[in-house]
Design an enzyme around this catalytic site. Structure first.
Site, PDB file in Angstrom:
ATOM      1  N   ARG A  96       0.854  -1.159  -0.053  1.00 38.60           N
ATOM      2  CA  ARG A  96      -0.027   0.050  -0.035  1.00 38.60           C
ATOM      3  C   ARG A  96       0.778   1.225   0.027  1.00 38.60           C
ATOM      4  O   ARG A  96       0.331   2.350   0.238  1.00 38.60           O
ATOM      5  CB  ARG A  96      -0.945  -0.120   1.150  1.00 38.60           C
ATOM      6  CG  ARG A  96      -1.901  -1.230   1.417  1.00 38.60           C
ATOM      7  CD  ARG A  96      -3.130  -1.000   2.101  1.00 38.60           C
ATOM      8  NE  ARG A  96      -3.400  -2.419   2.825  1.00 38.60           N
ATOM      9  CZ  ARG A  96      -4.349  -2.444   3.630  1.00 38.60           C
ATOM     10  NH1 ARG A  96      -4.914  -1.349   4.138  1.00 38.60           N
ATOM     11  NH2 ARG A  96      -4.743  -3.536   4.030  1.00 38.60           N
ATOM     12  N   GLY A  97       2.048   1.065  -0.438  1.00 41.85           N
ATOM     13  CA  GLY A  97       3.007   2.192  -0.333  1.00 41.85           C
ATOM     14  C   GLY A  97       3.501   2.784   0.832  1.00 41.85           C
ATOM     15  O   GLY A  97       3.862   4.023   0.996  1.00 41.85           O
ATOM     16  N   LEU A  98       3.277   2.086   2.070  1.00 42.62           N
ATOM     17  CA  LEU A  98       3.535   2.899   3.346  1.00 42.62           C
ATOM     18  C   LEU A  98       5.082   3.185   3.510  1.00 42.62           C
ATOM     19  O   LEU A  98       5.456   3.838   4.201  1.00 42.62           O
ATOM     20  CB  LEU A  98       3.017   2.000   4.519  1.00 42.62           C
ATOM     21  CG  LEU A  98       1.266   1.552   4.528  1.00 42.62           C
ATOM     22  CD1 LEU A  98       0.836   0.667   5.536  1.00 42.62           C
ATOM     23  CD2 LEU A  98       0.699   2.990   4.381  1.00 42.62           C
ATOM     24  N   LEU A  99       5.768   2.026   3.357  1.00 42.35           N
ATOM     25  CA  LEU A  99       7.222   2.147   3.390  1.00 42.35           C
ATOM     26  C   LEU A  99       7.562   3.247   2.659  1.00 42.35           C
ATOM     27  O   LEU A  99       8.633   4.140   2.961  1.00 42.35           O
ATOM     28  CB  LEU A  99       7.958   0.945   2.631  1.00 42.35           C
ATOM     29  CG  LEU A  99       9.578   0.946   2.888  1.00 42.35           C
ATOM     30  CD1 LEU A  99      10.078   1.589   4.165  1.00 42.35           C
ATOM     31  CD2 LEU A  99      10.275  -0.226   2.545  1.00 42.35           C
ATOM     32  N   TYR A 128      15.440  -2.167  -0.781  1.00 36.22           N
ATOM     33  CA  TYR A 128      15.987  -0.845  -0.677  1.00 36.22           C
ATOM     34  C   TYR A 128      16.388  -0.317  -1.688  1.00 36.22           C
ATOM     35  O   TYR A 128      16.644   1.001  -1.856  1.00 36.22           O
ATOM     36  CB  TYR A 128      16.848  -1.040   0.421  1.00 36.22           C
ATOM     37  CG  TYR A 128      16.129  -1.142   1.510  1.00 36.22           C
ATOM     38  CD1 TYR A 128      15.316  -0.351   2.333  1.00 36.22           C
ATOM     39  CD2 TYR A 128      16.029  -2.371   2.234  1.00 36.22           C
ATOM     40  CE1 TYR A 128      14.668  -0.355   3.289  1.00 36.22           C
ATOM     41  CE2 TYR A 128      15.518  -2.739   3.426  1.00 36.22           C
ATOM     42  CZ  TYR A 128      14.792  -1.664   4.002  1.00 36.22           C
ATOM     43  OH  TYR A 128      14.074  -1.962   5.298  1.00 36.22           O
ATOM     44  N   PHE A 418      22.630  -2.839  13.161  1.00 31.58           N
ATOM     45  CA  PHE A 418      21.557  -1.446  13.886  1.00 31.58           C
ATOM     46  C   PHE A 418      20.280  -1.255  13.126  1.00 31.58           C
ATOM     47  O   PHE A 418      19.980  -2.234  12.179  1.00 31.58           O
ATOM     48  CB  PHE A 418      22.397  -0.269  13.746  1.00 31.58           C
ATOM     49  CG  PHE A 418      22.739   0.364  12.303  1.00 31.58           C
ATOM     50  CD1 PHE A 418      21.868   1.002  11.549  1.00 31.58           C
ATOM     51  CD2 PHE A 418      23.910   0.174  11.724  1.00 31.58           C
ATOM     52  CE1 PHE A 418      22.059   1.329  10.210  1.00 31.58           C
ATOM     53  CE2 PHE A 418      24.177   0.432  10.292  1.00 31.58           C
ATOM     54  CZ  PHE A 418      23.122   1.134   9.620  1.00 31.58           C
TER      55      PHE A 418
END
Length: 418
Positions: A96-99, A128, A418
């Site tokens: 849904r394009g949240l990232l 990424y 991290f």
């Protein structure tokens, strides 16, 4: 099902932190409800504005955080970075394009702050690259069969006046940060550590039920200078009849500022009574370890993968921050679909200095910002990327020029997660 436009993506408040952490645990497939100890320990890191959440009907369904970091460039300069972590999207809200919304917001703010790069450790490879990140370092793990090394099992320390000592966690918290700063400034790809890191990794902050206190050992040169530190735990194992100890030493971290310190700490691990196997933990791919042993075949590679990912936010500052072993000039056409730092640049570099400026001269090498990130720390080859079709030579031989300028004699390494 809520539409993406109905989901609120924004910085979380401190009161929303428990729900946000529940979403993090859910995304990483840990027990969802955080304990009070975990909430207390992780709240220490909370920085308003840099913890993002996506909320659907008041429930957090995606998470993201960033924090200030320094990453060491080739040559030792600390570079201001936006470190990305805690990235999750709950399985019910994927695609849904949240990232993309969280990433775009954070990178824009990092660019506005003046960060030169963004960094992260990727749990999944395909995610990424579309945001401009490229795999900039590699991590390798070895398993050492101590009985095959050819080392004297009775070894108890250096014979030149230097010494290896077992120390406790409280001592490590005192001297560890300064030692690590010396180590990271000599190690391209290494990153800074916050005080929270030292608290967690020495047991001052404990919130994992399975946390095990490690052993710590140091190396000091003959003049008393602290030059190395190793943390390790031991997995107990006995053979048939309980008369054949076959323990495994598992290294949590080993840093050294000199080859002598590195050698002595590996020898220490390989000569501990009952230990027949040493697992190195993540190391540089060209680590000294195998060839520190009389029989390097006693160490076998058990894991190798990409590690630190980098996203260039400022081409000029990134390329001018590092040093160069060779001399030459190259015009780069950098494509950045997100619009943070694309353009054409002339790089002129030598061991004496570097200049990177925008230019209208004809491009000699064209590449996406993702591939520039892979080249920046010196680990990747432009000629290799050209063969893969990931960079394009606009002038024959340009990739070889890039390699002569950008590649390094030792490979970069980031020892941290991290």
């Amino acid at each position: 099902m809520s539409l993406s436009a109905d989901i609120d993506v924004r910085p979380i408040t401190e009161a929303e932190f428990p729900d946000w952490l529940r979403a993090v645990n859910t995304g990483f497939l840990r027990e969802p409800t955080p304990t009070e100890a975990e909430l207390e320990a992780r709240r220490i890191q909370f920085e308003p504005g840099r913890y993002l959440g996506a909320f659907d009907g008041g429930r957090c369904v995606a998470t993201y955080l960033s924090f200030a970091q320094e990453v060491t460039a080739v040559g030792g300069a600390p570079v201001q970075a936006d470190a990305v972590s805690g990235v999750t999207v709950t399985a019910t809200h994927r695609r849904r394009g949240l990232l993309t919304r969280m990433m775009s917001r954070d990178l824009a703010e990092a660019k506005e702050r003046g960060d030169v790069v963004a960094t992260l450790i990727a749990a999944e490879y395909p995610i990424y690259g579309r945001y401009g990140f490229g795999a900039a370092t590699t991590s390798t793990e070895w398993t050492v069969e101590t009985l095959r090394t050819g080392l004297d099992p009775r070894w108890s320390g250096p014979s030149d006046g230097a010494r290896v000592d077992v120390v406790d966690a409280e001592e490590v918290r005192k001297f560890g940060p300064e030692l690590h700063d010396r180590f990271r400034r000599a190690t391209p790809g290494a990153v800074s550590r916050r005080d929270w890191w030292w608290q967690v990794n020495t047991g001052a902050l404990r919130f994992h039920s399975k946390w095990t206190e490690p052993f710590f050992a140091t190396y000091r040169a003959a003049d008393g200078t602290l030059e190395g530190l190793v943390a390790y735990e031991v997995e107990d194992c006995w053979g048939d009849g309980k008369q054949q100890p076959q323990d495994t030493a598992i290294v949590r971290g080993l840093i050294a500022t000199t080859p002598a310190a590195e050698r002595a700490l590996w020898y220490h691990l390989a000569s501990i009574d009952w230990v027949t196997r040493v697992k190195s933990g993540p190391r540089a791919p060209d680590d000294l370890l195998p060839h520190l042993l009389p029989d390097p075949r006693a160490a076998r590679i058990t894991s190798q993968a990409d590690w630190l990912w980098v996203r260039i936010l400022d081409v000029v500052r990134a390329l001018e921050a590092r040093t160069y072993e060779g001399s030459g000039s190259l015009v780069l056409e950098v494509n950045d679909p997100a619009g943070f730092t694309g353009g054409r640049y002339r790089l002129e570099a030598s061991p004496q200095g570097v200049s990177c400026v925008p230019t209208k001269d004809d491009a000699e090498l064209s590449l996406d910002v993702t591939e520039l990130a892979r080249l920046w720390l010196g680990d990747e080859s432009a000629a290799r990327l050209a063969a893969l079709g990931l960079v394009r030579e606009e002038r024959a031989g340009a990739a070889m020029v890039a390699d002569a300028l950008l590649r390094t004699s030792r490979r970069p390494w980031c020892p941290d997660m991290f």
